[in-house]
Design a protein around this motif. Structure first.
Motif, PDB file in Angstrom:
ATOM      1  N   THR A   1       0.817  -1.205   0.000  1.00 36.49           N
ATOM      2  CA  THR A   1       0.000   0.000   0.000  1.00 36.49           C
ATOM      3  C   THR A   1       0.852   1.256   0.000  1.00 36.49           C
ATOM      4  O   THR A   1       0.686   2.141  -0.835  1.00 36.49           O
ATOM      5  N   ARG A   2       1.805   1.281   0.952  1.00 34.79           N
ATOM      6  CA  ARG A   2       2.626   2.482   1.053  1.00 34.79           C
ATOM      7  C   ARG A   2       3.491   2.673  -0.180  1.00 34.79           C
ATOM      8  O   ARG A   2       3.682   3.777  -0.668  1.00 34.79           O
TER       9      ARG A   2
ATOM     10  N   VAL B   1      -5.969  -0.933  -2.945  1.00 36.16           N
ATOM     11  CA  VAL B   1      -4.815  -1.129  -2.073  1.00 36.16           C
ATOM     12  C   VAL B   1      -4.272   0.213  -1.589  1.00 36.16           C
ATOM     13  O   VAL B   1      -3.958   0.376  -0.414  1.00 36.16           O
ATOM     14  N   VAL B   2      -4.196   1.171  -2.478  1.00 36.60           N
ATOM     15  CA  VAL B   2      -3.618   2.452  -2.066  1.00 36.60           C
ATOM     16  C   VAL B   2      -4.562   3.200  -1.128  1.00 36.60           C
ATOM     17  O   VAL B   2      -4.123   3.914  -0.224  1.00 36.60           O
TER      18      VAL B   2
ATOM     19  N   ILE C   1       5.129   9.870  -9.080  1.00 38.54           N
ATOM     20  CA  ILE C   1       4.966  10.068 -10.518  1.00 38.54           C
ATOM     21  C   ILE C   1       4.181  11.332 -10.796  1.00 38.54           C
ATOM     22  O   ILE C   1       4.578  12.164 -11.611  1.00 38.54           O
ATOM     23  N   ILE C   2       3.071  11.496 -10.082  1.00 37.92           N
ATOM     24  CA  ILE C   2       2.270  12.685 -10.380  1.00 37.92           C
ATOM     25  C   ILE C   2       3.043  13.943 -10.035  1.00 37.92           C
ATOM     26  O   ILE C   2       3.156  14.866 -10.839  1.00 37.92           O
ATOM     27  N   ASP C   3       3.593  13.951  -8.794  1.00 37.15           N
ATOM     28  CA  ASP C   3       4.327  15.148  -8.425  1.00 37.15           C
ATOM     29  C   ASP C   3       5.570  15.288  -9.280  1.00 37.15           C
ATOM     30  O   ASP C   3       5.973  16.385  -9.645  1.00 37.15           O
TER      31      ASP C   3
ATOM     32  N   THR D   1       5.826  14.366 -12.367  1.00 33.94           N
ATOM     33  CA  THR D   1       5.474  14.928 -13.666  1.00 33.94           C
ATOM     34  C   THR D   1       5.322  16.436 -13.562  1.00 33.94           C
ATOM     35  O   THR D   1       5.904  17.193 -14.335  1.00 33.94           O
TER      36      THR D   1
ATOM     37  N   MET E   1       2.885   1.546  -3.291  1.00 33.99           N
ATOM     38  CA  MET E   1       2.100   2.015  -4.443  1.00 33.99           C
ATOM     39  C   MET E   1       1.759   3.487  -4.278  1.00 33.99           C
ATOM     40  O   MET E   1       1.743   4.242  -5.243  1.00 33.99           O
ATOM     41  N   PHE E   2       1.459   3.852  -3.027  1.00 32.70           N
ATOM     42  CA  PHE E   2       1.110   5.240  -2.749  1.00 32.70           C
ATOM     43  C   PHE E   2       2.295   6.136  -3.087  1.00 32.70           C
ATOM     44  O   PHE E   2       2.138   7.201  -3.696  1.00 32.70           O
TER      45      PHE E   2
ATOM     46  N   ILE F   1       4.666   5.557  -5.238  1.00 35.48           N
ATOM     47  CA  ILE F   1       4.794   5.668  -6.697  1.00 35.48           C
ATOM     48  C   ILE F   1       3.802   6.685  -7.224  1.00 35.48           C
ATOM     49  O   ILE F   1       4.122   7.562  -8.026  1.00 35.48           O
ATOM     50  N   ASP F   2       2.566   6.565  -6.720  1.00 38.54           N
ATOM     51  CA  ASP F   2       1.523   7.455  -7.166  1.00 38.54           C
ATOM     52  C   ASP F   2       1.921   8.911  -6.948  1.00 38.54           C
ATOM     53  O   ASP F   2       1.811   9.735  -7.847  1.00 38.54           O
ATOM     54  N   ARG F   3       2.360   9.167  -5.725  1.00 33.93           N
ATOM     55  CA  ARG F   3       2.748  10.534  -5.398  1.00 33.93           C
ATOM     56  C   ARG F   3       3.923  10.970  -6.264  1.00 33.93           C
ATOM     57  O   ARG F   3       3.964  12.065  -6.795  1.00 33.93           O
TER      58      ARG F   3
END
Lengths: 660, 486
Positions: A574-575, B293-294, A584-586, A588, A577-578, A580-582
């Motif tokens: 979870t952490r 999951v996130v 990549i978006i930030d 970009t 993936m989170f 990565i999410d942060r």
């Protein structure tokens, strides 16, 4: 009367609605409304049962369905079935629920949320009764989830305690893991035969169709019936606290004790066993089907594992919780070896004596203010009614002749003996262990001398002891409906959907069962009541035994193992993936920003040095050229002509070179 | 075919709902000429009346199939139902916006005009029968949403959200446009019917240019519905944009995106579904996994709901990946159920929040039950519905979607769906735990529910339970959601 069976879940539901909205303004702060509702349901159930029994073996199930949802080209139906299996469950649930509600008047007296407790109890019973009567898998699933939701609310009833909150959440989530299986099982059935009506699903044609349809799952090829029944069983593993999803039940003891009696001993956990029995034709699509074997061995593992943990616990309710898990394992074993009747028989007798034990333990907690059996002892003197009912229920659970548990356990052992010897031996060992840990519990709690002088035990009020006496009475007589020779219970449960084998009563097996039970009691007496206890304590200091003890005491570290292999990795993922999410978006957006800044820097530099430079250069060159050229513009015509001539010469020279 | 540049009544009827909604939006802009006090008071009513009036052409056309403007637009059962979903989304958005935009000092009439423009774009998207119409309507809705995201223009977070959405949205539009160009290269036409004919007759099916074009179109639209791996913008934009706008776009933009995806892929590319079904399978699986999951790790309710909306896009994609009629009907049903439970949850977020977008940490929901029992109970219903527990519309929606996937033999996808919905119980249940089982902060005042916001909450909660107990009518309606084969 069977026509009106739908009233049985409806009345407690209406009680729930009334108490939620009117609460303290109702008689008895809502308690009397709940009890009146449950009594009405019990009464209707008894009338239906009486009607069915007078019909004897020719009792036709009453099935009523109505279209609920038009769905695709078919319709989903809602309806109820009153058959022998449902009637048995109706009686068990309404009797235990009524006793628990009466008892709660005393136990919950003075609680800040007293009306709400009775509201939840009513809602819970309504959901459970709906589950019992429903004849459509979708409706069963909905009731199944409602039962889970109510148990969540009841376990977390004292939500001021962090442990209770955690336990409620754990119970909810772990049973949900099982529910996924039930949901998939349900969809499998729908895919296979396009219906969720139990009448259609369990008919001979459907079952044989599903037994013949082979689907491949990974490397295995399984009949659809096996897949569907294993999905259903996985749901039952969650709800009925079977290995490996049993971990929620002991923690769920954080709820008020009447809740433990109602949902974690007698009814909710029985839902899983009931569901397996209800869909039994799917499990028994062939003799010794893989599904039945899975049921039997899961039951056996659960029964033995939980019993060993029961040896080591000191919390009176936890011992009972592990005992419940173990007994549910017994029921599954019974069902798994083909003992449809045996499993249901044990479910019924167990409901009565286990509710009795839980309510008795609640009485002990009420009277002493502790749950730790090391601080108890000698309570026999102060709490005689609790003591005697507790002893009767213990004897019934241990399987002492002629109490209820003896008959149902014997039935399971008998069936197992003819079907699978391994299961039979597991059952015998389990029976011995049951007798041992229950005797240990009784001895440490009630016998000997008081071990803590701060505790001034007192007997509980009559409103709590009367239900104990009623349940103790049932713990004695409930087994007599299944006597060898004239097994009324088996005749009653007989159904055309199943080919049930009947084995003649065997004195030898009954003797083995009784002998191991008595041996268990005797051993507990020797270990805890005679000087031998000191020797045992000394043995306990040997490191091997110490290790085994801590292994068992810590419940085989299963909670910790789940923490390491499931929960922690999930949170890590979870952490991760989170992140990565942060990132990549930030990343970009920041990259766009950074690029913009970088480009503008370059541009600034280019501007300053190249563009400006060019502009300046042009200026300098122009000015310089002007200066030079100005000199040429002398105004003297001869010089102009001279330049033209030079130009001409240059051109001629150029062409001469090219030509040359 | 008679090419006339004067629109006929029959043409206008096809795009009747969006025309009425757009007209209402312009009326709001005109009303701004009146004194501010009047125009502000009138705007939400004009918007609501416009949305209600848009049902008139919907009921007139019903589920009959009609095309208009030389085949540029089409109306059929699917289009009408999607437009109805969008109109209801708009009405509920107005319901929770009035209170919110006053509190946040955003009370300007353009707000409603922009919402209506976005809805007219979304509706047009459901009716587009030509790729250029898809692009045009996508831009109508996107530009309105870019502006709305930055509507709290004094707030840096809102500005940032708007800019991010705009940058990445333009990027996605470019993909879509490039995809359209490639499809034109492959099929020689951009009308959906024409593409289908080209694939059927000329064997364009194996044309890699066409397939690449289809892929790029999927990317462009996948961005709008927040499918993984094109979901990156979602949490940041949802968190930064004003809550009411986030709520609106989490349902509206998704519905519009799915409407276009379903129509384009099932009509134009219907004959080559073997090529795109596996891709959608994977996207659906990834979306369900990543979203759920996130979400577990989130501590802010707006971010949590953002990931939850990604996860739900995954479940809706399951219906699309099934590529059958049951899947389309399930998609419509899911969106209708999702609309109530999600907008309801956002209405509670708006109610429980404080001025300046404060109070969105999940911890600030501690003991909400004691501060406003009704809102906490409603939030409990929404959380259980979003987790897919019976007896709520959320459960029925999942059941419908999964059984459509089973009809298409997508067992693996159903298993993933069931397992991820299990994970989702964890983070939804946490909200109910803190609301009911923790004490409120000592300084927390009771919250009162007033006016339209209260009505919105009651309507969404009642609808969520109604769809769980008696979903029959909507099941039947969703069954009529057929996409016309050109």
């Amino acid at each position: 009367m069977s026509e009106y069976a739908w009233l049985i879940p409806l009345i407690p539901f209406l009680a729930f609605v009334a108490i939620i909205f009117a609460g303290r303004r109702l008689p008895g702060h809502g308690a009397y409304v709940a009890i009146a509702g449950m009594s009405a349901s019990l009464l209707i159930s008894l009338v239906i049962a009486a009607g069915a029994i007078t019909h004897g073996g020719h009792f036709e199930p009453v099935v009523r369905t109505a279209a609920w949802i038009p769905y695709g080209y078919s319709t989903l139906n809602v309806g109820f079935t009153v058959d022998a299996l449902a009637i048995v469950m109706l009686i068990v649930v309404t009797v235990v629920a009524l006793m628990v509600q009466v008892y709660s008047i005393g136990y919950m007296h003075g609680d800040a949320r007293y009306p709400r407790f009775f509201a939840f109890l009513s809602m819970f019973s309504a959901a459970m009764l709906g589950l019992v009567l429903a004849n459509n898998l979708l409706v069963i699933y909905i009731c199944w989830e409602l039962v889970g939701l109510c148990s969540y609310l009841l376990i977390g009833f004292w939500f001021e305690r962090p442990t209770a909150m955690r336990a409620a959440k754990k119970a909810f989530l772990v049973t949900r893991v099982g529910d996924v299986g039930l949901f998939l099982g349900m969809l499998t059935i729908y895919m296979g035969i396009g219906s969720l009506d139990l009448q259609t699903v369990l008919s001979h044609e459907s079952v044989s169709t599903m037994a013949k349809t082979i689907v491949s799952v990974g490397p295995w090829a399984l009949p659809l019936a096996a897949l569907a029944s294993l999905g259903i069983f996985w749901g039952a593993v969650g709800k009925s606290a079977q290995f490996p999803l049993h971990v929620w039940l002991p923690d769920a003891m954080e709820g008020p004790t009447p809740v433990s009696a109602l949902i974690h001993a007698a009814t909710m956990v029985a839902a899983g066993v009931y569901l397996v029995a209800r869909t039994y034709p799917l499990f028994a699509y062939s003799d010794h089907s893989i599904s039945l074997n899975v049921v039997a061995y899961t039951g056996a593992i659960t029964a033995l594992m939980a019993a060993t943990i029961g040896f080591t616990q000191y919390d009176i309710k936890r011992v009972l919780a592990y005992s419940t898990i173990s007994q549910l394992g017994f029921m599954m074993m019974g069902l798994g070896v083909g003992g449809y009747v045996a499993g249901m028989f044990h479910l019924m007798t167990h409901a009565f004596f286990k509710a009795n034990l839980f309510l008795g333990s609640g009485s002990v907690i009420h009277g002493t203010g502790t749950q730790d059996i090391r601080e108890m002892g000698g309570l026999k003197k102060h709490m005689p009614r609790t003591f005697w009912t507790f002893i009767i229920a213990t004897a019934a659970l241990a399987g002492i002749f002629p109490l209820a548990g003896f008959w149902s356990k014997d039935e399971i052992l008998l069936t197992a003996f003819h079907a699978d010897k391994t299961i039979f031996y597991a059952g015998v060992i389990g029976a011995f262990m049951t007798a041992f840990y229950m005797s240990r519990l009784c001895i440490l709690t009630f016998l000997g001398e008081p071990r803590d002088e701060h505790i001034h035990a007192h007997e509980s009020p009559r409103v709590m002891t009367v239900p104990l006496i009623v349940l103790a009475f049932l713990a004695v007589v409930a087994g007599w409906v299944g006597l060898p020779g004239k097994n009324l219970f088996a005749e009653f449960l007989h159904t055309d959907l199943l080919h049930l084998e009947h084995h003649a009563f065997s004195l030898g097996i009954a003797a083995v069962g009784t002998a191991v039970a008595l041996f268990g009691v005797l051993l507990a007496y020797i270990v805890y009541m005679t000087p031998a206890s000191r020797t045992v304590a000394a043995l306990g200091q040997i490191s091997v035994f110490r290790f085994i003890h801590s292994l068992v005491y810590n419940k085989y570290w299963l909670d910790e193992i789940y923490g390491v292999i499931i929960i922690r990795p999930l949170f890590a993922v979870t952490r991760w993936m989170f992140a990565i999410d942060r990132w990549i978006i930030d990343g970009t957006v920041n990259a766009v920003g950074w690029l913009t800044v970088a480009i503008s820097r370059v541009q600034g530099w280019v501007d300053k040095w190249i563009v400006d430079g060019l502009v300046n250069l042009i200026g300098i060159v122009t000015r310089g050229a002007g200066l030079i050229l100005r000199r040429t513009q002398t105004g003297v015509a001869q010089q102009y002509a001279m330049v033209m001539l030079l130009g001409l010469l240059a051109l001629v020279y150029f062409y001469l070179i090219r030509a040359g | 075919m008679n090419h006339s540049f004067v629109p006929k009544a029959a043409d206008m009827l096809v795009v009747g709902p969006e025309t009425i909604v757009a007209a209402a939006a312009m009326l709001i802009l005109l009303a701004e000429l009146m004194p501010a006090r009047i125009s502000k008071a009138a705007a939400p009513w004009i918007a609501a009346l416009g949305l209600l009036a848009s049902f008139i052409p919907m009921t007139t056309t019903g589920i009959s199939v009609r095309t208009g403007f030389s085949g540029m637009v089409v109306t059929d059962g699917f289009a009408v139902l999607m437009k109805a979903v969008l109109a209801v989304t708009g009405l509920l958005t107005i319901g929770f916006s009035t209170h919110y935009i006053k509190r946040e000092d955003l009370d300007r009439a353009e707000y409603y005009a922009l919402v209506l423009f976005a809805i007219s774009g979304m509706m047009l998207m459901a009716s587009s029968a030509n790729l250029i119409m898809v692009f045009l309507s996508l831009e109508i809705l996107s530009i309105s949403l870019y502006v709305l995201s930055g509507f709290a223009r004094t707030q840096p977070r809102s500005q940032e959200a708007s800019l991010k959405y705009f940058l990445l949205g333009s990027f996605a539009s470019a993909f879509l446009l490039y995809g359209i160009a490639l499809v034109y290269g492959g099929a020689g036409t951009i009308s959906l019917a024409g593409i289908a004919n080209a694939i059927a007759s000329e064997g364009a099916a194996r044309n890699p240019v066409l397939l690449a074009g289809a892929g790029l179109i999927a990317v462009g639209l996948g961005f709008k519905v927040a499918a993984v791996p094109f979901q990156m913008w979602t949490p940041d934009v949802y968190e930064g944009a004003p809550s009411s706008v986030t709520a609106f776009m989490s349902v509206g933009a998704k519905a519009a995106g799915f409407a276009a995806l379903a129509r384009v892929f099932l009509t134009a590319f219907g004959d080559i579904k073997v090529d795109w079904m596996p891709a959608l399978w994977a996207v659906a699986a990834l979306t369900m996994i990543v979203g759920n999951v996130v979400a577990v790790a989130q501590t802010d309710i707006k971010r949590m709901l953002a990931y939850s909306s990604i996860a739900h896009a995954g479940y809706i994609l399951v219906g699309l990946a099934a590529a059958n009629q049951a899947g389309v009907s399930a998609l419509v049903f899911y969106l209708a159920a999702y609309l109530f439970m999600n907008l309801g949850a956002w209405a509670v977020v708006i109610l429980a929040g404080r001025r300046g977008e404060a109070g969105t940490e999940i911890d600030s929901y501690n003991g909400l039950f004691w501060r406003n029992p009704g809102a906490a109970a409603a939030m409990g219903v929404f959380m259980f519905a979003l987790a897919g527990l019976p007896p709520t519309g959320g459960f029925m929606a999942k059941f419908y979607v999964f059984s459509a996937a089973l009809q298409a033999n997508m067992v693996g996808l159903v298993v993933i769906g069931a397992l991820t919905s299990l994970v989702s119980v964890y983070y939804y249940a946490r909200v109910t735990v803190v609301m009911f089982m923790r004490d409120p902060e000592p300084d927390a005042a009771p919250i009162s529910t007033r006016g339209l916001l209260g009505v919105t909450l009651a309507v969404t909660a009642a609808a969520t339970i109604y769809l769980g107990v008696l979903p029959g009518q909507l099941f039947q309606l969703a069954g009529l959601a057929q996409i016309a084969r050109p």
